[in-house]
Design an enzyme around this catalytic site. Structure first.
Site, mmCIF file in Angstrom:
data_model
loop_
_atom_site.group_PDB
_atom_site.id
_atom_site.type_symbol
_atom_site.label_atom_id
_atom_site.label_comp_id
_atom_site.label_asym_id
_atom_site.label_seq_id
_atom_site.Cartn_x
_atom_site.Cartn_y
_atom_site.Cartn_z
ATOM 1 C CG HIS A 65 -0.194 -0.068 2.529
ATOM 2 N ND1 HIS A 65 0.237 -1.264 3.055
ATOM 3 C CD2 HIS A 65 0.185 0.881 3.417
ATOM 4 C CE1 HIS A 65 0.848 -1.050 4.210
ATOM 5 N NE2 HIS A 65 0.835 0.247 4.451
ATOM 6 C CB CYS A 184 2.172 1.671 9.918
ATOM 7 S SG CYS A 184 0.657 2.003 8.990
#
Length: 674
Positions: A65, A184
């Site tokens: 991603h 993250c």
């Protein structure tokens, strides 16, 4: 709001063999759906994210991603592989692959959908249904959350359920309470998966776990009362925790985000053990990275990483804090030499003699300020190595040990050893159980006092003198370098400077060179010159390559190439990182070859350098400046020629799937490295 995923974005028979091929196959569906405008530009962004940390998860899931300017709307493509694709997970290949594409300014509604998907991936029933699905439209609907049977229990954004309260009502006891923070780099997937994993593990263990997710859509802070009532804290993060001082005074488990996903039960058990031992984390907003050592390569945290990984992390902590002293002090000294010549180093103290109208007085002033900054190099190195190992209580013994290293003439090596000793002693003291009444004074009084005494004894009496002898031997070896020996050292230093471009090997080579400037000799000045010359090659080479062969690079890379001219000239090796992240197999070997050539030529030419930084702006201070620039030019040309050759060969090769790579309206682009 467009649908996040449609049947056209589902491939139930993904035939790709590698993660790059899988990303390309799914991204091509996004291009066909008009969700991605530039295939190769988007894939470069995916590769850059993948380079930060593998996106494979236990349980057969791959979740590449990124955020990208080439994405028009938040989009998800799903592929199911029969053979499995390696995304770097510890338990093997992934058969479920989710490619998430978020635009640079994704709206909160879409981010909420993506975070919900990330949480549901922790549900075995959800993934089992995906593996059994045969209709792309039904699978897309399931992923969108349109199948009520697969919906997880509703949760308030930023927190996990509180099952511990039910336990307390049943038997009258108070459950063990943990507050956690997950985050993250992109804040899209791993953040929420770690939160769900920790919450589920807490339910299984009868522990009350409340999670704050610091994702892309912002974060809702935990109630201060919840934090105050918590028995321990877990941070599962790959970016710095925001407003970290809220958790001061609590036992802390500090790991990478993937550890929160893959082994939450272990983290909860470790938090309980730390609470039982009374280990308290001392935190400040000035703290960078992790509280007590960065996570290991797998994001599992320093405590669980291989010893070599932890040692590298500790050393890099010291070097990173030392570099600003090096830059400020070294450039001031270099400027003083430019104004008053090298004899400025022996001038009288400006506190006793300073004439406002004399250039020599100003040169002496700059030299003495720079020398004062340089005097902190070894203590700062030692102090922050210790800090990286054992947090703030280790700062005092680390600085004391570094200062003693200078006193006994142990130099740079003595500082390294002093920092490691200080950190080890503090870590040992922290493991000793203490009464609750003493915990408050341990980090500010007891630990610094005892650790400083122990480290001082070891440095003065036991290890200081042997290290000083080793330091002298190293200095003599550098002074004796000539001919092929010097060239070989130049090759090695050039390779180290260009391999990771600002990473650990780069920092080791740079620290080695800077350490020699504390007591400069002809040999150490040659080493400093070779290191800086080689470090300038990667960005200069990529800047030149994007100029002479524009069609081999994306529009974004060409823009980065223009900036790389200035970065390379300024000795900022990190200017080449975007190119290496997008195509590591071609860029990194090319710039390493160029750096090796430059390092070897610099040593062979006998170029010297007294400034630890500055790039082309300190050329007047370089011995043999014209030959030095020739060495940089030669290495840059070698690296440029190799990267153009390798990229050109890749462009000419047939697509492994039998399809030509996508092209933009103005040029052909090279696919991201397979």
């Amino acid at each position: 709001m467009s649908e996040l995923i449609t049947a056209e974005l589902v491939d139930l028979d993904l035939s790709a063999a590698t993660k790059d091929a899988a990303a390309r196959s799914l991204a091509e569906r996004m291009v066909a759906a008009h969700r991605v405008t530039d295939l190769d530009g988007f894939l470069a962004d995916v590769a850059a994210r993948e380079a930060q940390m593998p996106t494979g998860l236990d349980g057969g899931i791959g979740i590449p991603h990124c955020r990208s300017e080439h994405v028009t709307a938040p989009t998800l493509a799903f592929g199911r592989s029969v053979a499995g694709i390696d995304f770097g997970a510890a338990d093997g290949p992934a058969d479920l692959v989710f490619l998430i594409a978020a635009p640079a300014g994704a709206d909160d509604d879409h981010l909420t959908i993506l975070s919900g998907l990330a949480r549901r991936l922790m549900d075995p029933e959800f993934t089992a249904t995906l593996r059994a699905g045969t209709d792309p439209a039904a699978v897309a609907a399931l992923i969108r959350g349109e199948e009520p049977a697969q919906e997880p229990a509703a949760e308030e954004e930023g927190t996990a359920p509180e099952p511990g309260a039910e336990t307390a009502e049943a038997d009258g006891s108070v459950p063990f309470r943990i507050v956690a923070v997950t985050s993250c780099p992109t804040g899209i997937a791993h953040t929420y998966m770690a939160a769900e994993s920790l919450a589920a593990a807490g339910r299984a263990e009868g522990v009350e776990v409340t999670v704050e997710t610091q994702g892309s859509g912002g974060f809702k802070k935990l109630d201060p009362a919840v934090i105050a009532a918590a028995d321990a804290v877990i941070w599962a993060h790959d970016v710095e925790v925001r407003e970290r001082t809220r958790f001061r005074g609590k036992p802390l488990v500090d790991v990478g985000v993937k550890a929160g996903i893959n082994r939450p039960a272990e983290l909860i058990a470790e938090a309980r053990r730390k609470a039982e031992r009374g280990e308290i984390a001392a935190l400040s907003e000035a703290d960078g990275g992790r509280a007590s050592g960065d996570g290991g390569e797998d994001g599992s945290g320093a405590d669980h990483a291989h010893f070599g990984v932890r040692l590298r992390t500790y050393l890099m902590s010291g070097v990173s804090y030392m570099v600003p002293f090096v830059a400020a002090g070294g450039l001031l000294i270099a400027l003083s030499f430019a104004i008053g010549g090298y004899e400025t180093a022996s001038a009288k103290s400006v506190a006793d003699h300073f004439v406002w109208g004399e250039a020599d007085s100003w040169a002496a002033l700059l030299n003495q300020i720079g020398s004062a900054a340089f005097a902190f190099l070894v203590p700062v190195l030692a102090g922050y190595i210790a800090y990286g190992m054992a947090d703030r209580p280790a700062l005092v013994p680390g600085f004391v040990g570094g200062s003693i290293a200078l006193t006994v003439n142990a130099g740079f090596l003595g500082g390294l050893v002093a920092g490691l000793l200080a950190g080890a002693v503090v870590m040992a003291i922290q493991r000793v159980p203490v009464h609750a009444t003493l915990r408050g004074i341990m980090p500010v009084l007891v630990i610094p006092l005892i650790a400083s005494a122990v480290v001082g004894f070891l440095m003065f009496i036991v290890v200081g003198k042997p290290i000083a002898s080793l330091q002298n031997a190293l200095t003599d070896w550098l002074n004796g370098l000539s001919g092929s020996n010097a060239v070989i050292l130049g090759v090695v230093l050039g390779l180290m400077m260009c391999f990771d471009m600002g990473g650990p090997l780069n920092k080791v080579a740079y620290a080695f060179a800077v350490g020699g400037l504390a007591d400069p000799t002809d040999g150490s000045l040659k080493v400093m010159a070779a290191v800086m010359a080689a470090g300038m090659v990667p960005p200069l080479a990529m800047a030149l390559a994007t100029t002479v062969r524009k069609k081999l690079f994306t529009k974004t890379e060409r823009e980065n190439g223009r900036a790389a001219w200035v970065l390379g000239a300024s000795f900022i090796t990190e200017g080449a990182i975007p190119f290496a992240a997008a195509d590591p197999l071609r860029v990194i070997p090319s710039v390493m070859a160029g750096g090796a050539v430059t390092g070897a030529l610099s040593m062979a030419f006998g170029a010297t350098l007294r400034a630890p930084h500055g790039g082309a702006f300190v050329v007047p201070l370089i011995g043999e400046p014209f030959l030095y620039l020739l060495a940089i030019a030669a290495g840059t040309l070698v690296a440029t020629a190799l990267v153009v050759l390798l990229k050109g060969a890749r462009r000419a090769a047939p697509d492994p799937a039998g399809k030509a790579g996508a092209t933009s309206s103005d040029d052909s682009r090279v696919p991201v490295a397979a």
